[in-house]
Motif scaffolding. Structure first.
Motif, PDB file in Angstrom:
ATOM      1  N   ASP A  92     -38.108  -1.909 -35.164  1.00 18.24           N
ATOM      2  CA  ASP A  92     -37.298  -3.114 -34.984  1.00 18.24           C
ATOM      3  C   ASP A  92     -37.973  -4.129 -34.056  1.00 18.24           C
ATOM      4  O   ASP A  92     -37.350  -5.101 -33.647  1.00 18.24           O
ATOM      5  CB  ASP A  92     -35.902  -2.756 -34.446  1.00 18.24           C
ATOM      6  N   ASP A  93     -39.235  -3.928 -33.716  1.00 14.16           N
ATOM      7  CA  ASP A  93     -39.950  -4.902 -32.889  1.00 14.16           C
ATOM      8  C   ASP A  93     -40.353  -6.107 -33.735  1.00 14.16           C
ATOM      9  O   ASP A  93     -40.690  -5.974 -34.911  1.00 14.16           O
ATOM     10  CB  ASP A  93     -41.204  -4.283 -32.268  1.00 14.16           C
ATOM     11  N   MET A  94     -40.314  -7.264 -33.100  1.00 13.84           N
ATOM     12  CA  MET A  94     -40.709  -8.513 -33.738  1.00 13.84           C
ATOM     13  C   MET A  94     -41.753  -9.216 -32.880  1.00 13.84           C
ATOM     14  O   MET A  94     -41.804  -9.019 -31.655  1.00 13.84           O
ATOM     15  CB  MET A  94     -39.505  -9.442 -33.892  1.00 13.84           C
ATOM     16  N   VAL A  95     -42.571 -10.034 -33.510  1.00 17.62           N
ATOM     17  CA  VAL A  95     -43.483 -10.939 -32.806  1.00 17.62           C
ATOM     18  C   VAL A  95     -42.999 -12.356 -33.070  1.00 17.62           C
ATOM     19  O   VAL A  95     -42.840 -12.757 -34.233  1.00 17.62           O
ATOM     20  CB  VAL A  95     -44.938 -10.764 -33.283  1.00 17.62           C
ATOM     21  N   PHE A  96     -42.756 -13.079 -32.003  1.00 11.59           N
ATOM     22  CA  PHE A  96     -42.245 -14.448 -32.123  1.00 11.59           C
ATOM     23  C   PHE A  96     -43.139 -15.355 -31.293  1.00 11.59           C
ATOM     24  O   PHE A  96     -43.307 -15.138 -30.089  1.00 11.59           O
ATOM     25  CB  PHE A  96     -40.801 -14.505 -31.615  1.00 11.59           C
ATOM     26  N   ILE A  97     -43.752 -16.344 -31.923  1.00 13.49           N
ATOM     27  CA  ILE A  97     -44.665 -17.255 -31.231  1.00 13.49           C
ATOM     28  C   ILE A  97     -44.029 -18.633 -31.161  1.00 13.49           C
ATOM     29  O   ILE A  97     -43.504 -19.150 -32.144  1.00 13.49           O
ATOM     30  CB  ILE A  97     -46.034 -17.307 -31.930  1.00 13.49           C
ATOM     31  N   ILE A  98     -44.088 -19.214 -29.970  1.00 16.36           N
ATOM     32  CA  ILE A  98     -43.402 -20.468 -29.657  1.00 16.36           C
ATOM     33  C   ILE A  98     -44.405 -21.442 -29.054  1.00 16.36           C
ATOM     34  O   ILE A  98     -45.342 -21.022 -28.362  1.00 16.36           O
ATOM     35  CB  ILE A  98     -42.277 -20.206 -28.627  1.00 16.36           C
ATOM     36  N   GLN A  99     -44.195 -22.720 -29.279  1.00 12.34           N
ATOM     37  CA  GLN A  99     -44.980 -23.751 -28.592  1.00 12.34           C
ATOM     38  C   GLN A  99     -44.032 -24.669 -27.830  1.00 12.34           C
ATOM     39  O   GLN A  99     -42.982 -25.072 -28.331  1.00 12.34           O
ATOM     40  CB  GLN A  99     -45.814 -24.571 -29.575  1.00 12.34           C
ATOM     41  N   LYS A 100     -44.401 -24.984 -26.614  1.00  7.71           N
ATOM     42  CA  LYS A 100     -43.618 -25.898 -25.775  1.00  7.71           C
ATOM     43  C   LYS A 100     -43.977 -27.341 -26.140  1.00  7.71           C
ATOM     44  O   LYS A 100     -45.150 -27.695 -26.232  1.00  7.71           O
ATOM     45  CB  LYS A 100     -43.918 -25.642 -24.296  1.00  7.71           C
ATOM     46  N   LYS A 101     -42.957 -28.156 -26.312  1.00  6.97           N
ATOM     47  CA  LYS A 101     -43.190 -29.557 -26.640  1.00  6.97           C
ATOM     48  C   LYS A 101     -43.527 -30.364 -25.392  1.00  6.97           C
ATOM     49  O   LYS A 101     -43.165 -29.982 -24.276  1.00  6.97           O
ATOM     50  CB  LYS A 101     -41.939 -30.143 -27.306  1.00  6.97           C
ATOM     51  N   LEU A 102     -44.190 -31.462 -25.603  1.00  2.00           N
ATOM     52  CA  LEU A 102     -44.504 -32.389 -24.513  1.00  2.00           C
ATOM     53  C   LEU A 102     -43.429 -33.463 -24.480  1.00  2.00           C
ATOM     54  O   LEU A 102     -43.166 -34.122 -25.484  1.00  2.00           O
ATOM     55  CB  LEU A 102     -45.879 -33.019 -24.748  1.00  2.00           C
ATOM     56  N   TRP A 103     -42.776 -33.605 -23.334  1.00  2.00           N
ATOM     57  CA  TRP A 103     -41.734 -34.621 -23.199  1.00  2.00           C
ATOM     58  C   TRP A 103     -41.815 -35.255 -21.821  1.00  2.00           C
ATOM     59  O   TRP A 103     -42.378 -34.687 -20.880  1.00  2.00           O
ATOM     60  CB  TRP A 103     -40.341 -34.023 -23.422  1.00  2.00           C
ATOM     61  N   LEU A 104     -41.262 -36.457 -21.728  1.00  2.00           N
ATOM     62  CA  LEU A 104     -41.180 -37.163 -20.448  1.00  2.00           C
ATOM     63  C   LEU A 104     -39.732 -37.554 -20.200  1.00  2.00           C
ATOM     64  O   LEU A 104     -38.963 -37.778 -21.129  1.00  2.00           O
ATOM     65  CB  LEU A 104     -42.040 -38.433 -20.469  1.00  2.00           C
ATOM     66  N   THR A 105     -39.341 -37.640 -18.949  1.00  2.00           N
ATOM     67  CA  THR A 105     -38.008 -38.125 -18.617  1.00  2.00           C
ATOM     68  C   THR A 105     -37.996 -39.646 -18.666  1.00  2.00           C
ATOM     69  O   THR A 105     -39.039 -40.301 -18.672  1.00  2.00           O
ATOM     70  CB  THR A 105     -37.587 -37.677 -17.215  1.00  2.00           C
TER      71      THR A 105
END
Length: 614
Positions: A593-606
């Protein structure tokens, strides 16, 4: 009469304006409450207006099971996360001096306790996304970054003027350049490193001594040019400095792509196991080594391997004024009682060497100070453990072997670590671990390949490193890995150091000792499942990972399916994007039941950042 009519009209206009303002305020309140999105959404629109890379993608996990979230958060699923004030863009929660002032902690400043970790209580966690500074750009890639970074990413130029005569750093337009100088080596770290190797008679003036010198601790490292220039000699340094008056020095080091860690020689042991480093280095590090019966020097002694060196460049080593002579005399007497000997002394630098065996300790006169540590002292226990003013003797194995028994680098990376037996691990288990992680890393890179180039990643963190085989599998990549070992599990960090790698002990129920935006890749193998067992907040861990991850950086989560579904529910709130999801290849029943999940952080400005960059 005209005056009365005018007064009446003014009153009518005033009432009208009040009604209009009330309606506007009401609408704004309703809008702000609707999803809690205002600051971050405005920031993302600002980013698009700037024409920067805003990586799209919406939350694809709305229908996902929230069982993991219910277990951890009493059924409350977080749909949005506010943005912290722009003044918090460099927040380090457990090294926050504002917290010390607000909570009125009684600390001994002379012992540097105010630079040690003091974490906020759960109710004081920041619970918001740390914004980048105005004008933030994706960092310059390694190896160019060793010598130059974007000024806007770390908008602090006071060190450039304060250390202008020492060649630490130079501001040039929109960049900050690092000529390689330091307080003691104005003409470049490379020449200084070669001079140390020459003093020790190492072949060809190369400090790695044929691979026998691999791990270094640089205390009071400045902007880490010493550690940066060691890398070309296949030496990896843990560059260490506190969040002090030169508070951004470690931030500069990590922005440059140089291994570094925030820490201080204060009252607690440094978070590294005994016998981890072949060389400790202090160049004008402004440390009083004689205080408290030499306790700080004894902490270095604990960390040095048998036959390890301490290179000390300081006025006391060469000056002739009365105070420096007194310090030198007392320090020489102390290290002699510690059984250190002078390996070399030239001009402004002295290099001491630690003994290979316990023989000298056993031959000291009874009552000699400092004493040997008690037999029940665990020299590898480091999480929140006070320093002791005692000498850590070697194990029987080290004493008989007359050294650490380590293979030269790079064979050291895959050779059987001598301390493997401390954990009851067999040779077959170690080799199987390497084989498993080699396959896993190959799979990760196949999933990442559409998104990365050879120079995309530099600073990597393995959040649960075990034996260090994830880092070992990256040996062909131009990256370095901060290997993190849980504070409450088997202290396998000493195996990681025996493999020629570096790392630290940490609890992921707390914030890590680093600046925001300092890592390109975080690898989280069962980290979420682990903190669930401890009863800690998974949402706090998500915001902490966001804090330390660079914009456009990646996260690899390897965990159970409910964990992955839980994280997916928070992608939009965190402004992360799903890159890939895959079934994990199972090597045992535990991996089911193990999964591999890859994520990328977006670039944002306030919105604040946008206004300042217009």
């Amino acid at each position: 009469m005209a005056r009365g009519r005018g007064d009446g009209e003014q009153k009518k206009r005033l009432v009208t304006w009040i009604v209009v303002l009330a309606i506007v305020c009401g609408c704004l309140y309703i809008y702000s409450r609707k999803g809690g999105t205002s600051a971050l959404e405005y920031g993302s629109k600002s980013l698009r207006k700037l024409g920067s890379s805003y990586l799209g993608g919406e939350d694809d996990g709305d229908e996902a099971s929230n069982k993991f979230g219910e277990d951890l958060q009493d059924g409350v699923m977080l749909k949005s996360i506010p943005v912290c004030d722009d003044g918090q863009s460099e927040l380090i929660p457990c090294l926050d001096r504002n917290l010390i002032y607000q909570t009125r902690l009684k600390l001994d400043l002379s012992l540097m306790e105010h630079y040690e970790r003091h974490c906020p209580a759960p109710e004081r966690h920041f619970n918001c996304l740390i914004p980048p500074p105005p004008g933030y750009k994706v960092p310059i890639k390694w190896p160019k970054s060793r010598d130059v970074v974007w000024k806007e990413n770390i908008p602090h130029t006071h060190l450039a003027s304060e250390k202008s005569d020492q060649n630490w750093m130079v501001v040039k337009g929109d960049k900050i350049e690092f000529p390689g100088g330091g307080t003691h080596f104005h003409y470049g770290a490379d020449k200084y490193i070669a001079a140390i190797a020459n003093m020790l008679n190492f072949p060809k003036n190369i400090l790695n001594n044929g691979g026998r010198l691999r791990t270094v601790l640089d205390v009071g490292c400045g902007v880490a040019s010493f550690g940066g220039y060691l890398l070309s000699s296949n030496i990896i340094a843990m560059s260490l400095a506190p969040n002090d008056v030169h508070q951004n020095q470690i931030q500069f080091a990590l922005e440059r792509g140089i291994p570094a860690h925030l820490g201080v020689l204060g009252t607690k042991r440094l978070p590294y196991p005994s016998r981890s480093f072949e060389l400790a280095h202090c160049s004008r590090c402004r440390i009083d080594w004689l205080q408290r019966n030499g306790i700080l020097l004894l902490e270095l002694d604990r960390l040095l391997r048998p036959g390890g060196y301490f290179a000390y460049s300081s006025p006391e080593a060469y000056a002739q004024d009365e105070e420096d002579l007194r310090i030198w005399k007392e320090m020489s007497a102390l290290v002699e009682r510690m059984c250190w000997k002078i390996a070399a002394k030239r001009n402004q630098t002295v290099i001491w060497v630690k003994p290979l065996t316990n023989d000298c300790y056993m031959e000291r006169e009874p009552g000699t100070q400092p004493p040997l540590c008690k037999s029940d002292d665990d020299p590898d226990a480091v999480w929140g453990v006070p320093m002791e003013a005692c000498i850590t003797p070697y194990s029987d194995q080290n004493h008989k072997a007359r050294g650490s028994g380590l293979a030269p680098w790079p064979a050291r990376l895959t050779a059987l670590p001598p301390r493997l037996a401390d954990f009851g691990y067999s040779n077959e288990m170690f080799e199987k671990d390497m084989e498993v992680w080699q396959k896993r890393v190959e799979n990760y890179w196949n999933l990442l390949s559409p998104k990365i180039r050879p120079d995309t990643l530099r600073n990597v963190m393995d959040m649960k490193a075990n034996l260090g085989s994830f880092a070992a599998a990256l040996k062909s990549k131009d990256v370095w890995v901060m290997n993190v070992v849980p504070e409450d599990g088997p202290n396998t960090l000493k195996i990681i150091y025996d493999r020629g790698l570096i790392g630290t002990v940490h609890s992921w129920c707390e914030s890590f000792s680093t600046y925001p935006r300092t890592y390109d890749l975080l690898h989280a193998w069962t980290v979420f499942s682990d903190i669930k067992k401890k009863g800690c907040s998974a949402v706090d861990l998500l915001t902490e990972m966001d804090r330390i991850l660079r914009p456009t950086g990646f996260i690899i989560i390897r965990d159970k399916r409910p964990v992955v579904e839980f994280v997916k529910k928070h992608l939009s709130a965190l402004h992360w994007e799903a890159v890939a999801t895959a079934e994990a290849e199972g090597e045992s029943e535990q991996d089911e039941d193990d999964m591999v999940f890859i994520i990328q952080k977006k670039l944002w400005l306030t919105s604040e950042s946008f206004r300042e960059t217009e």
